[in-house]
Design an enzyme around this catalytic site. Structure first.
Site, PDB file in Angstrom:
ATOM      1  N   MET A 191      49.379  40.443  52.405  1.00 39.68           N
ATOM      2  CA  MET A 191      50.189  40.481  51.616  1.00 39.68           C
ATOM      3  C   MET A 191      51.432  39.817  51.789  1.00 39.68           C
ATOM      4  SD  MET A 191      49.946  44.551  49.554  1.00 39.68           S
ATOM      5  CE  MET A 191      48.590  45.427  49.579  1.00 39.68           C
ATOM      6  N   SER A 224      39.235  49.192  52.574  1.00 43.94           N
ATOM      7  CA  SER A 224      40.249  48.569  53.418  1.00 43.94           C
ATOM      8  C   SER A 224      41.169  49.228  54.138  1.00 43.94           C
ATOM      9  CB  SER A 224      40.687  48.485  51.855  1.00 43.94           C
ATOM     10  OG  SER A 224      42.262  48.345  51.284  1.00 43.94           O
ATOM     11  N   ASP A 226      43.872  43.617  53.576  1.00 43.53           N
ATOM     12  CA  ASP A 226      44.795  43.331  52.588  1.00 43.53           C
ATOM     13  C   ASP A 226      46.172  42.368  53.411  1.00 43.53           C
ATOM     14  OD1 ASP A 226      43.378  43.815  50.555  1.00 43.53           O
ATOM     15  OD2 ASP A 226      43.993  46.298  51.533  1.00 43.53           O
ATOM     16  N   HIS A 280      37.866  45.215  55.009  1.00 42.42           N
ATOM     17  CA  HIS A 280      38.436  44.953  53.767  1.00 42.42           C
ATOM     18  C   HIS A 280      39.646  44.297  54.973  1.00 42.42           C
ATOM     19  CE1 HIS A 280      39.294  42.972  49.915  1.00 42.42           C
ATOM     20  NE2 HIS A 280      40.281  44.359  49.900  1.00 42.42           N
ATOM     21  N   MET A 304      40.057  42.728  40.721  1.00 41.73           N
ATOM     22  CA  MET A 304      40.747  43.779  40.883  1.00 41.73           C
ATOM     23  C   MET A 304      40.426  45.009  39.661  1.00 41.73           C
ATOM     24  SD  MET A 304      41.923  43.464  43.815  1.00 41.73           S
ATOM     25  CE  MET A 304      42.888  44.489  43.710  1.00 41.73           C
ATOM     26  N   ASP A 314      37.477  45.997  43.277  1.00 33.31           N
ATOM     27  CA  ASP A 314      39.243  46.922  44.282  1.00 33.31           C
ATOM     28  C   ASP A 314      40.165  47.808  43.656  1.00 33.31           C
ATOM     29  OD1 ASP A 314      40.495  47.454  46.783  1.00 33.31           O
ATOM     30  OD2 ASP A 314      41.539  45.021  47.030  1.00 33.31           O
ATOM     31  N   HIS A 342      41.832  39.508  52.014  1.00 26.91           N
ATOM     32  CA  HIS A 342      41.327  39.806  50.653  1.00 26.91           C
ATOM     33  C   HIS A 342      43.324  39.371  50.509  1.00 26.91           C
ATOM     34  CE1 HIS A 342      43.528  41.456  47.244  1.00 26.91           C
ATOM     35  NE2 HIS A 342      42.670  40.323  46.690  1.00 26.91           N
ATOM     36  N   MET A 385      46.385  37.900  49.873  1.00 23.57           N
ATOM     37  CA  MET A 385      47.604  37.979  48.236  1.00 23.57           C
ATOM     38  C   MET A 385      48.361  37.882  48.461  1.00 23.57           C
ATOM     39  SD  MET A 385      46.363  41.997  47.595  1.00 23.57           S
ATOM     40  CE  MET A 385      45.837  42.653  49.038  1.00 23.57           C
TER      41      MET A 385
HETATM   42  O1  LIG Z   1      43.779  45.083  47.668  1.00 21.71           O
HETATM   43  C1  LIG Z   1      44.321  46.877  47.402  1.00 21.71           C
HETATM   44  C2  LIG Z   1      45.746  46.897  46.519  1.00 21.71           C
HETATM   45  O2  LIG Z   1      45.881  45.733  46.302  1.00 21.71           O
HETATM   46  C3  LIG Z   1      43.507  47.387  47.637  1.00 21.71           C
HETATM   47  O3  LIG Z   1      42.499  46.922  48.550  1.00 21.71           O
HETATM   48  C4  LIG Z   1      43.687  48.842  47.955  1.00 21.71           C
HETATM   49  O4  LIG Z   1      43.914  48.509  48.890  1.00 21.71           O
HETATM   50  C5  LIG Z   1      42.710  49.726  47.640  1.00 21.71           C
HETATM   51  O5  LIG Z   1      43.090  51.114  47.705  1.00 21.71           O
HETATM   52  P1  LIG Z   1      43.311  52.228  46.782  1.00 21.71           P
HETATM   53  O6  LIG Z   1      43.317  52.074  45.618  1.00 21.71           O
HETATM   54  O7  LIG Z   1      41.301  51.485  47.707  1.00 21.71           O
HETATM   55  O8  LIG Z   1      43.079  53.333  47.878  1.00 21.71           O
END
Ligand SMILES: O=C(CO)[C@@H](O)[C@H](O)COP(=O)(O)O
Length: 250
Positions: free
Chosen positions: A39, A10, A37, A35, A169, A203, A76, A78
């Site tokens: 948001m 990520s 993210d 990955h 999740m 994740d 992803h 969000m």
């Molecule tokens: O989607 C998410 C958080 O919302 C993840 O993708 C986090 O970025 C994962 O981070 P770690 O828990 O692996 O540090």
């Protein structure tokens, strides 16, 4: 046997000031996918970036040669309005558009997804729309969403409307560095039992310490942010996650 292990660091935990270089290095370090993210500060209490940044980092990472191949951008989403952004992300170089079930059914339903029973066709429409733009479709569920909401979507005989991947999740979405929720593993097990060939992604809080639980439950797509980008050797961290999934598949 579960499908092949896929390690998807990520980039939320990468150096945002040098994102292009961080992404290409992560692929050279052995990652299969990135990955990404996304948001919006509404669906989750954090903001990252949008399609223009994805287009910029795409120019640092070669496009996958095959569906779900090395260099796949696993976006992803969000965000509260996942349908609105499908085309922009496709143009930016997204390969897998993974939206949240809770956002697709109704933004007001995000808090109480188990109470929503009458609007479940819109995830199917979303999936067909994503496929029509030649991307793979993923559907994600937050920790409070029961896995049962997915059966109707996955059992559909119209392939265009069936997701290519499910993301379970294992933290509340929004931030990296949270603790792995082991109580999400029954969802993964139930998915794997019913769908032996499905790509099942987990994740949140994945690391050398938690990979066995996730892999033994049946997850094959592993997202890890802090465990990869915070490691002395990201390449070793990626290898260890892969070994964890391989071991579970023996
Ligand atoms: O989607 C998410 C958080 O919302 C993840 O993708 C986090 O970025 C994962 O981070 P770690 O828990 O692996 O540090």
């Amino acid at each position: 046997m579960a499908p092949a292990p896929i390690i998807a660091p990520s980039i939320l935990s990468a150096d945002f000031a040098a994102l292009g270089a961080a992404c290409s290095k992560t692929i050279s370090d052995g990652a299969d996918w990135l990955h990404v993210d996304i948001m919006d500060g509404h669906f989750v209490p954090n903001i990252t970036f949008g399609a223009p940044i994805v287009a910029k980092i795409r120019s640092h990472v070669e496009r996958p040669q095959t569906a779900y191949g090395k260099g796949t951008f696993d976006c992803h989403m969000m965000i509260s309005e996942p349908k609105k952004w499908v085309k922009d992300f496709q143009k930016a170089g997204c390969d897998n558009y993974c939206f949240h079930y809770e956002a697709a059914i109704d933004s007001t339903a995000a808090e109480n997804p188990e109470e929503v029973t009458d609007k479940k066709t819109s995830p199917k429409e979303m999936i067909a729309y994503i496929h029509s733009l030649n991307m793979r479709a993923g559907i994600a569920i937050k920790p409070k969403t029961p896995v049962d909401v997915l059966w109707e979507i996955l059992d559909n005989h119209n392939k265009d409307e069936v997701p290519d991947m499910v993301l379970v999740m294992t933290v509340e979405p929004g931030f990296g560095g949270q603790s792995f929720m082991a109580d999400m593993m029954p969802k993964v097990k139930a998915l794997r039992e019913r769908f032996p060939n499905l790509n099942i992604e987990v994740d949140g809080g994945l690391s050398e310490k938690t990979i066995d639980q996730a892999a033994n439950a049946g997850a094959n797509v592993i997202v890890a942010g802090s465990a990869v980008f915070g490691a002395k050797s990201p390449a070793d961290a990626i290898s260890k996650l892969r070994e964890g999934v391989e071991k579970a598949n023996l």
